[in-house]
Design a protein around this motif. Structure first.
Motif, PDB file in Angstrom:
ATOM      1  N   ALA A   1       0.849  -1.187   0.000  1.00 55.57           N
ATOM      2  CA  ALA A   1       0.000   0.000   0.000  1.00 55.57           C
ATOM      3  C   ALA A   1       0.884   1.235   0.000  1.00 55.57           C
ATOM      4  O   ALA A   1       1.818   1.340   0.797  1.00 55.57           O
ATOM      5  CB  ALA A   1      -0.908  -0.002   1.234  1.00 55.57           C
ATOM      6  N   LEU A   2       0.602   2.165  -0.905  1.00 55.80           N
ATOM      7  CA  LEU A   2       1.409   3.377  -0.987  1.00 55.80           C
ATOM      8  C   LEU A   2       1.118   4.267   0.220  1.00 55.80           C
ATOM      9  O   LEU A   2      -0.020   4.702   0.414  1.00 55.80           O
ATOM     10  CB  LEU A   2       1.118   4.136  -2.281  1.00 55.80           C
ATOM     11  N   PRO A   3       2.128   4.539   1.055  1.00 56.35           N
ATOM     12  CA  PRO A   3       1.904   5.349   2.251  1.00 56.35           C
ATOM     13  C   PRO A   3       1.757   6.830   1.909  1.00 56.35           C
ATOM     14  O   PRO A   3       2.128   7.269   0.818  1.00 56.35           O
ATOM     15  CB  PRO A   3       3.167   5.096   3.084  1.00 56.35           C
ATOM     16  N   GLU A   4       1.215   7.584   2.849  1.00 48.74           N
ATOM     17  CA  GLU A   4       1.061   9.025   2.634  1.00 48.74           C
ATOM     18  C   GLU A   4       2.419   9.706   2.507  1.00 48.74           C
ATOM     19  O   GLU A   4       2.593  10.633   1.723  1.00 48.74           O
ATOM     20  CB  GLU A   4       0.272   9.639   3.798  1.00 48.74           C
ATOM     21  N   THR A   5       3.382   9.238   3.296  1.00 51.94           N
ATOM     22  CA  THR A   5       4.733   9.799   3.235  1.00 51.94           C
ATOM     23  C   THR A   5       5.745   8.669   3.254  1.00 51.94           C
ATOM     24  O   THR A   5       5.488   7.590   3.787  1.00 51.94           O
ATOM     25  CB  THR A   5       5.008  10.731   4.437  1.00 51.94           C
ATOM     26  N   GLY A   6       6.902   8.921   2.674  1.00 51.22           N
ATOM     27  CA  GLY A   6       7.953   7.922   2.681  1.00 51.22           C
ATOM     28  C   GLY A   6       7.757   6.867   1.609  1.00 51.22           C
ATOM     29  O   GLY A   6       6.892   6.979   0.734  1.00 51.22           O
ATOM     30  N   GLY A   7       8.564   5.820   1.700  1.00 51.06           N
ATOM     31  CA  GLY A   7       8.522   4.761   0.706  1.00 51.06           C
ATOM     32  C   GLY A   7       8.109   3.435   1.301  1.00 51.06           C
ATOM     33  O   GLY A   7       7.280   3.374   2.211  1.00 51.06           O
ATOM     34  N   THR A   8       8.733   2.372   0.809  1.00 49.53           N
ATOM     35  CA  THR A   8       8.330   1.032   1.232  1.00 49.53           C
ATOM     36  C   THR A   8       8.560   0.796   2.717  1.00 49.53           C
ATOM     37  O   THR A   8       7.886  -0.041   3.326  1.00 49.53           O
ATOM     38  CB  THR A   8       9.098  -0.032   0.430  1.00 49.53           C
ATOM     39  N   GLU A   9       9.507   1.537   3.307  1.00 57.85           N
ATOM     40  CA  GLU A   9       9.788   1.325   4.731  1.00 57.85           C
ATOM     41  C   GLU A   9       8.600   1.705   5.611  1.00 57.85           C
ATOM     42  O   GLU A   9       8.501   1.268   6.762  1.00 57.85           O
ATOM     43  CB  GLU A   9      11.030   2.127   5.155  1.00 57.85           C
ATOM     44  N   ASN A  10       7.672   2.498   5.075  1.00 58.21           N
ATOM     45  CA  ASN A  10       6.483   2.908   5.830  1.00 58.21           C
ATOM     46  C   ASN A  10       5.212   2.223   5.332  1.00 58.21           C
ATOM     47  O   ASN A  10       4.115   2.584   5.758  1.00 58.21           O
ATOM     48  CB  ASN A  10       6.292   4.426   5.729  1.00 58.21           C
ATOM     49  N   ALA A  11       5.367   1.255   4.444  1.00 59.25           N
ATOM     50  CA  ALA A  11       4.199   0.695   3.760  1.00 59.25           C
ATOM     51  C   ALA A  11       3.773  -0.659   4.316  1.00 59.25           C
ATOM     52  O   ALA A  11       4.612  -1.541   4.524  1.00 59.25           O
ATOM     53  CB  ALA A  11       4.507   0.542   2.267  1.00 59.25           C
ATOM     54  N   PRO A  12       2.470  -0.857   4.536  1.00 55.88           N
ATOM     55  CA  PRO A  12       1.963  -2.214   4.769  1.00 55.88           C
ATOM     56  C   PRO A  12       2.167  -3.033   3.487  1.00 55.88           C
ATOM     57  O   PRO A  12       2.049  -2.493   2.385  1.00 55.88           O
ATOM     58  CB  PRO A  12       0.474  -1.998   5.058  1.00 55.88           C
ATOM     59  N   TRP A  13       2.442  -4.322   3.616  1.00 56.94           N
ATOM     60  CA  TRP A  13       2.719  -5.133   2.437  1.00 56.94           C
ATOM     61  C   TRP A  13       2.366  -6.586   2.713  1.00 56.94           C
ATOM     62  O   TRP A  13       2.161  -6.996   3.848  1.00 56.94           O
ATOM     63  CB  TRP A  13       4.188  -5.018   2.034  1.00 56.94           C
ATOM     64  N   PHE A  14       2.292  -7.372   1.645  1.00 55.22           N
ATOM     65  CA  PHE A  14       2.056  -8.803   1.795  1.00 55.22           C
ATOM     66  C   PHE A  14       2.784  -9.558   0.693  1.00 55.22           C
ATOM     67  O   PHE A  14       3.084  -9.020  -0.376  1.00 55.22           O
ATOM     68  CB  PHE A  14       0.552  -9.135   1.754  1.00 55.22           C
ATOM     69  N   SER A  15       3.084 -10.803   0.977  1.00 54.49           N
ATOM     70  CA  SER A  15       3.636 -11.728  -0.014  1.00 54.49           C
ATOM     71  C   SER A  15       3.020 -13.085   0.294  1.00 54.49           C
ATOM     72  O   SER A  15       3.246 -13.641   1.370  1.00 54.49           O
ATOM     73  CB  SER A  15       5.165 -11.786   0.078  1.00 54.49           C
ATOM     74  N   LEU A  16       2.230 -13.577  -0.626  1.00 58.50           N
ATOM     75  CA  LEU A  16       1.439 -14.791  -0.390  1.00 58.50           C
ATOM     76  C   LEU A  16       1.827 -15.860  -1.404  1.00 58.50           C
ATOM     77  O   LEU A  16       1.669 -15.671  -2.607  1.00 58.50           O
ATOM     78  CB  LEU A  16      -0.054 -14.463  -0.511  1.00 58.50           C
ATOM     79  N   LYS A  17       2.333 -16.986  -0.908  1.00 55.91           N
ATOM     80  CA  LYS A  17       2.746 -18.088  -1.774  1.00 55.91           C
ATOM     81  C   LYS A  17       1.632 -19.127  -1.821  1.00 55.91           C
ATOM     82  O   LYS A  17       1.129 -19.559  -0.782  1.00 55.91           O
ATOM     83  CB  LYS A  17       4.042 -18.715  -1.255  1.00 55.91           C
ATOM     84  N   ILE A  18       1.268 -19.533  -3.031  1.00 57.02           N
ATOM     85  CA  ILE A  18       0.146 -20.450  -3.238  1.00 57.02           C
ATOM     86  C   ILE A  18       0.643 -21.693  -3.967  1.00 57.02           C
ATOM     87  O   ILE A  18       1.376 -21.592  -4.957  1.00 57.02           O
ATOM     88  CB  ILE A  18      -0.964 -19.767  -4.063  1.00 57.02           C
ATOM     89  N   PHE A  19       0.220 -22.857  -3.482  1.00 54.73           N
ATOM     90  CA  PHE A  19       0.621 -24.126  -4.073  1.00 54.73           C
ATOM     91  C   PHE A  19      -0.589 -24.810  -4.717  1.00 54.73           C
ATOM     92  O   PHE A  19      -1.741 -24.437  -4.440  1.00 54.73           O
ATOM     93  CB  PHE A  19       1.242 -25.029  -3.007  1.00 54.73           C
ATOM     94  N   PRO A  20      -0.356 -25.812  -5.562  1.00 51.61           N
ATOM     95  CA  PRO A  20      -1.474 -26.493  -6.228  1.00 51.61           C
ATOM     96  C   PRO A  20      -2.540 -27.019  -5.272  1.00 51.61           C
ATOM     97  O   PRO A  20      -3.727 -26.999  -5.598  1.00 51.61           O
ATOM     98  CB  PRO A  20      -0.783 -27.641  -6.982  1.00 51.61           C
ATOM     99  N   LYS A  21      -2.142 -27.456  -4.080  1.00 46.82           N
ATOM    100  CA  LYS A  21      -3.130 -27.972  -3.128  1.00 46.82           C
ATOM    101  C   LYS A  21      -4.042 -26.857  -2.612  1.00 46.82           C
ATOM    102  O   LYS A  21      -5.172 -27.121  -2.171  1.00 46.82           O
ATOM    103  CB  LYS A  21      -2.433 -28.647  -1.946  1.00 46.82           C
ATOM    104  N   ASP A  22      -3.557 -25.615  -2.661  1.00 49.80           N
ATOM    105  CA  ASP A  22      -4.344 -24.478  -2.185  1.00 49.80           C
ATOM    106  C   ASP A  22      -5.339 -23.995  -3.234  1.00 49.80           C
ATOM    107  O   ASP A  22      -6.474 -23.641  -2.905  1.00 49.80           O
ATOM    108  CB  ASP A  22      -3.423 -23.310  -1.814  1.00 49.80           C
ATOM    109  N   ALA A  23      -4.900 -23.949  -4.476  1.00 44.50           N
ATOM    110  CA  ALA A  23      -5.727 -23.418  -5.568  1.00 44.50           C
ATOM    111  C   ALA A  23      -5.455 -24.218  -6.836  1.00 44.50           C
ATOM    112  O   ALA A  23      -4.758 -23.755  -7.743  1.00 44.50           O
ATOM    113  CB  ALA A  23      -5.429 -21.936  -5.795  1.00 44.50           C
TER     114      ALA A  23
END
Length: 206
Positions: A44-66
């Motif tokens: 999510a792009l924060p109001e100020t600053g860069g990635t250090e101030n940003a909420p983020w996610f990284s989701l790994k999906i496998f064949p058994k999941d989807a």
């Protein structure tokens, strides 16, 4: 009045005069499709600053999941557009926005699910494609490279957290239909049409 969304962010009520407001970017996402897994990443792009101030996610999906994102050999590259769209839905969920022609499968089902979700919240979503070089941070998240992001701001996210009830019911119906279609083709194979040239060659001479 309906809320407008630009990449997932509400922009306020629709202008009654119909004047288009300049969309404000809310988040950036990407999806990596590989053999045996898919990774969705976004921040999510924060109001100020860069990635250090940003909420983020990284989701790994496998064949058994989807399983609907993978072929029998485990490849998922064919479903890149569907994965990217799923990444958008993941961002809407992770960052809190869901509280309150001819298209192939599973993309069609995911689009129907997204439409259903937006109707429920009275929202409108605008998506804008960005070249990879302008979306490097999200691309890094799909490669599970988290440099520049604060680990304390990572949003905990599982595939099961996404609102996919409608899609999964459609997926079950689609899978049943697809199997019946394959069974029908096995019982009723399509006859290959004989070319006119072969017919003339096989014709008995009088």
């Amino acid at each position: 009045a309906k809320k407008c969304f630009a990449q997932g962010v509400p922009l306020g009520d629709v202008n009654p005069l119909g004047r288009a407001a300049k969309p404000k970017q809310a988040f950036r996402t990407d999806a990596k499709c590989a053999d045996g897994y898919v990774v969705l990443g976004g921040w999510a792009l924060p109001e100020t600053g860069g990635t250090e101030n940003a909420p983020w996610f990284s989701l790994k999906i496998f064949p058994k999941d989807a399983p609907w994102l993978f072929k029998e050999d485990g490849s998922s590259q064919w479903a890149s557009t569907s994965a990217e769209f799923l990444g958008t839905m993941a961002a809407l969920k992770a960052f809190g926005w869901l509280e309150g022609g001819s298209v192939g499968w599973p993309l069609m089902g995911l689009m129907m699910q997204m439409a259903d979700v937006l109707i429920d919240i009275g929202g409108k979503l605008r998506l804008h494609w960005r070249p990879r070089e302008e979306n490097q941070e999200a691309d890094n998240l799909t490669n599970e490279v988290f440099d520049g992001f604060d680990a304390n701001r990572r949003v905990a996210l599982r595939l099961g957290d996404l609102p996919l009830e409608l899609f999964l019911s459609l997926q079950n119906a689609y899978a049943d239909f697809d199997q019946k279609r394959k069974d029908f083709k096995m019982v009723n194979p399509v006859k290959t049409r004989t070319s006119k040239k072969i017919k003339l060659a096989e014709k008995t001479a009088w």
